[in-house]
Design an enzyme around this catalytic site. Sequence first.
Site, PDB file in Angstrom:
ATOM      1  N   HIS A 146     -11.725  -4.666   8.538  1.00  0.00           N
ATOM      2  CA  HIS A 146     -12.289  -4.654   7.241  1.00  0.00           C
ATOM      3  C   HIS A 146     -13.478  -3.728   7.219  1.00  0.00           C
ATOM      4  O   HIS A 146     -14.281  -3.810   6.143  1.00  0.00           O
ATOM      5  CB  HIS A 146     -12.439  -6.050   6.715  1.00  0.00           C
ATOM      6  N   GLU A 162       0.741  -1.139  -0.014  1.00  0.00           N
ATOM      7  CA  GLU A 162       0.060   0.014  -0.043  1.00  0.00           C
ATOM      8  C   GLU A 162       0.846   1.416  -0.144  1.00  0.00           C
ATOM      9  O   GLU A 162       0.489   2.258  -0.608  1.00  0.00           O
ATOM     10  CB  GLU A 162      -0.901   0.035   1.144  1.00  0.00           C
TER      11      GLU A 162
END
Lengths: 317, 317, 353, 353
Positions: C151, C82
């Site tokens: 999440h 990321e």
Amino acid sequence: MTDEEQLEGLLAMLRIRMFEDRVRTEFAKGGMPGFVHTYSGAEAIAVGVIGALEPADLITSTHRGHGHCLAKGAPLDGIVAELYGRETGLCKGRGGSMHIADFANGMLGANAIVGGGIALAVGGALASQVLGDGRVAVAFFGDGASNEGVFHESLNLASIWSLPVVFVCENNGWAESTPFSYASSVSSIAERGVAYSIPAVSVDGTDLTAVRAAASAAVARARQGNGPSLLECIAPRREGHFVGDPEEYRGREQADQARESDPIDRLAEQLVARGILSAEALNAMRKDWSGQLDRAYEFALAGPWPDPLDVERYVYS
Amino acid sequence: MTDEEQLEGLLAMLRIRMFEDRVRTEFAKGGMPGFVHTYSGAEAIAVGVIGALEPADLITSTHRGHGHCLAKGAPLDGIVAELYGRETGLCKGRGGSMHIADFANGMLGANAIVGGGIALAVGGALASQVLGDGRVAVAFFGDGASNEGVFHESLNLASIWSLPVVFVCENNGWAESTPFSYASSVSSIAERGVAYSIPAVSVDGTDLTAVRAAASAAVARARQGNGPSLLECIAPRREGHFVGDPEEYRGREQADQARESDPIDRLAEQLVARGILSAEALNAMRKDWSGQLDRAYEFALAGPWPDPLDVERYVYS
Amino acid sequence: MSTPDEPRPRRRREPTYLDALTFALDAAMDEDPRVIVMGEDIAGGAGTGEPFEGQMGGTWGVTKGLFAKYGPTRVRDTPISEAAIVGSAVGAAMAGLRPVVDLMWASFAPYAFDQIVNQAAKARYMFGGQAQVPLVIRMSVGAGLRAGGQHSDSHYALFAAIPGLKVVAPATPNDAAGLLLSAIRSDDPVIFLEHMSLYRLKGALPDSTAGIPLGTAEVARMGSDLTIVTIGASRQIALLAATQLALEGIEAEVVDLRSLRPIDWDTILESVNRTGRLVLVEESPAGVTISDAIAAEVNERLFGRLKAPVRRVLAAASPVPFSPPLEDAWLPTAERVLVAARLVCDRLPAGRD
Amino acid sequence: MSTPDEPRPRRRREPTYLDALTFALDAAMDEDPRVIVMGEDIAGGAGTGEPFEGQMGGTWGVTKGLFAKYGPTRVRDTPISEAAIVGSAVGAAMAGLRPVVDLMWASFAPYAFDQIVNQAAKARYMFGGQAQVPLVIRMSVGAGLRAGGQHSDSHYALFAAIPGLKVVAPATPNDAAGLLLSAIRSDDPVIFLEHMSLYRLKGALPDSTAGIPLGTAEVARMGSDLTIVTIGASRQIALLAATQLALEGIEAEVVDLRSLRPIDWDTILESVNRTGRLVLVEESPAGVTISDAIAAEVNERLFGRLKAPVRRVLAAASPVPFSPPLEDAWLPTAERVLVAARLVCDRLPAGRD
Ligand SMILES: Cc1ncc(C[n+]2csc(CCOP(=O)(O)OP(=O)(O)O)c2C)c(N)n1
Ligand SMILES: Cc1ncc(C[n+]2csc(CCOP(=O)(O)OP(=O)(O)O)c2C)c(N)n1
Ligand SMILES: [Mg+2]
Ligand SMILES: [Mg+2]
């Protein structure tokens, strides 16, 4: 490097050194705000690597960005004015020493976040690959920065995408007070190239011709579409981490050792010995640059401060 | 491994496989909330590595944590109840499949953040070193996770501090829809060991005895204070990334190939061939475990839901 | 993570929020060769050269078809990195591209926070206007899928607290398309937050590719008795609540913020000035939220003109729990909006909110 | 980065905020062998084995002397690897240590945001109470040193928005010592924010090592005309302003928040209920701030009882500029607190705040 290139390189290095010497003096006097990290001792790296680039090529830099800026062709006036936080500075005074940048000359910014510039350079190379404009990007970073995760991610990404980027590690043996030998699990950053299938070499970063040769090869490889390279340039840190650093963490010995191999003296001696440069010519160079520095300081100090009402300007386009 | 150890190992693997088969069935029926990632095909890794550990040793896991949990000795009832989000689950229903944990047995949590457990295991090893209690920590992570920056930082840190940690990369050739060969700049994760001066080996992750041998060596090294190891275990991903994955990104061929080498069939055949195991004994094992699974599902489904008024409980101590 | 188990409904008669995103990406890539998309699994089967390469099109199928149309140079699967994904996108934006990054889930964004907070958001300012960072970072946000603590974050407040970022959260297919087009054309970094519960929402797409200006809220429903300001998926629950309130004789005006930074103060203040009552609905854990910032500003600007205290309907002050009854209790709901609205309208004795 | 150029005043007659931190670390390490300190350059000359090893003691000298006393096992210099530093500290905390991490400057914290937001803050909750994360992460915060955009953030709002974190910002030597001791003894992760302008502040240290409970505000000055709530270094400018206000006949009560999560609502509400007027001072860029959250809550809870709109004195809505006149304009100042206070007390026609 031709004799002429070597002379030019010497001059470029001398300029950086004299610039920094002057910064140190002015900083000590007060009046120059913030923190300053000098590039002294590493001049051959910026000059050698950037000498291998075209003007349109891109670089990203570190907290120690003066050398990269000067070598990439940034205007002296704008640099000095920036260090003084003036509206006439390269970043209109918003950046200062640790965030100096010159986008017009492909210098995408000093970066006060260790490792902050590495992925940015990968992005520059990505833009080049997508646009097909042939530019090469160079990321300068320190030995300390190579322990940041973003180093790993960036090299992996550049490798799998075969991006035209050169990773230049300026290994000065220290990250602030922490020895490279303590903080890194390898004895040379170049040893990490294999983890990314990236060709890596380690050169004496105080030897301009060695740096230039290695950089030229890496840049050529990138330009030809053959992907990234890792170039470690070893140039011991001569001074404190920042201007004013009491250096309680190392002995005189360590500091002195670092001064032994000076990239400028070394090249100047060679050129003098080979009859390419005379002491007079060297002095004339110094004098000329010294005058330019005087004028840049005058320009900078005469420059206006930014308007406090503009504090929220430049946040958005 | 002794014959007995191999038998035990087979049983442990079988339990994981049957557990997952059941999960898949129940998930398809509906009623099991959230997302589930199975460990099928990688059983020899969890069983082989954890078999080399002492009960007090620590592990950190991934989004694919059922196998690690079972192998580390977590109670079946608590696992199943957790998958159903019941108050009787290991995490009192707060975690679910992707965050299953069993601190009592040294299982410091599945981690739904790719790479999230790697540094945690380094910390477990750090605690062991500071407290001098001889514990070893193991970080399980995928091939995809090895491209996260925290992998790099963790291995470097563990190396320079000589921490008792074993990095176990479960290389199943895929990270979701992305082939390992595309995303990684090396052809084997073990090639990255050299960048950290960490001994690294790559073994067939479907071969229990090979995994166990390599793990025992790494654990011994750690226990003796000689620092970390990197152990790559290759075990192709047999199933979709998650239960229900339509796998549009790979052909039947790829999926079939992955099934060729099954760690359980392979060991079972060997043991049968060597006369150590009979088909009947194997069936008895299956039947017994199947019964235990039935009871665990009963337990889980009979378990109470957490009280909605407790939604802010367990945020702070 | 992953997609839910049901098969993806693609290109039905009435388009969905997902279709709207695909439409906008396609239009933007078509109009400007500098637009690229990059992220984990946005193509699928990367590098295989097989017919299935590029078939997946991201966790939710948003980038489906783009690989086939624009090829691997402009539709780039990435490793799970990321920081380098966002960092290289920032550098690419500085060097002339207009990257659209897919970070999958907002819960993964912290891995890229240096690149978002210190690089993307600050570059233009620190360099005195020299740098442009025309970058969009798309993420799925939101709880409700039983995906658990790592999440399900929306991180609305974290992003909106960063000067230099623009932050948008579209709540309809029309806004998803229009705002994404404008985000891609913006010369500033834009955080683009897509609530998962909206992906299958149906609705008309914009007639043109003109885009919707960033920084503008939308009045989703007009009303005169109270104002309900919503963020992202909260629009839906507020509209639901408003329907019920209407039956009770309360006409709620629903203002969908859409742009979380900068905030469209004019629209909010005009509405609350008219109604005199305000309820805010936001799926952020109570503590420090955008709703707090709006409540503070409205209270200051309309001091003495409010008929009742401003009420905030927020998520619980905890990570997102996995267990269904807990997650349901964690989320703001239409029921809780109703309670708050009635309270604000004095239709109910003060009770549990 | 670095220390300022002047030599460090250590162990003068009257102790400083820096001394207070050293005192607390020493006391905590002395009382509990599970306490370790780790971070970049907290010892100095690491691994050299030379007499100068450990002499530096961190950017500000806070850890000076600890290496000599506790040795390299418990005083650990780290590589520049913020993610692994925090991540390993979280793991170590789970496994029985009580690590105190020095992250240097809050601007570097985004590199460790996954470990802070997804691991440290969520572990206890997600694992249903199984995990304890007794971890302290110390950081220098604040602008004013001309350090520029990437060394001057406080990130108060970012941290305070995360459930699972406790966040403190001491503003006096006494609080620095007392809160650090309590933070280290807490079984939850604590973000410990030290404003650089306070490091040389002098003041008495606590008499004992008992600590100061997390979650409690302190009334730094009593007053009856208005309440000023401050965060960190804002306490000093508010006290300065209060002195001037007193000359003008306005008695300001100054409440130093100290704990940014959880917030001591009782103290704030009691004070504002009494004074009826509130000014908030916070060195966070305008947008989404802790002051917004307090203003929202106070307005709701004390609706109709406030005599004037709540005013917030915040930093400008931009990254921190380098240039001195800009940075001065960016910062909240005593002057701006004065203006806000007079406004709130109706002593001044509404003008620029
Ligand atoms: C993310 C981050 N961590 C820490 C620092 C503080 N810091 C500034 S320079 C430096 C040392 C950098 O070492 P190296 O990369 O070797 O560069 P050098 O200073 O030796 O040129 C450190 C730790 C920082 N600026 N950013
Ligand atoms: C930080 C982060 N990025 C992305 C994801 C989404 N995701 C979940 S699993 C996965 C693939 C992981 O691959 P690998 O590490 O090889 O493990 P495997 O699933 O193959 O066992 C991805 C991308 C995530 N959960 N966390
Ligand atoms: Mg260095
Ligand atoms: Mg994998």
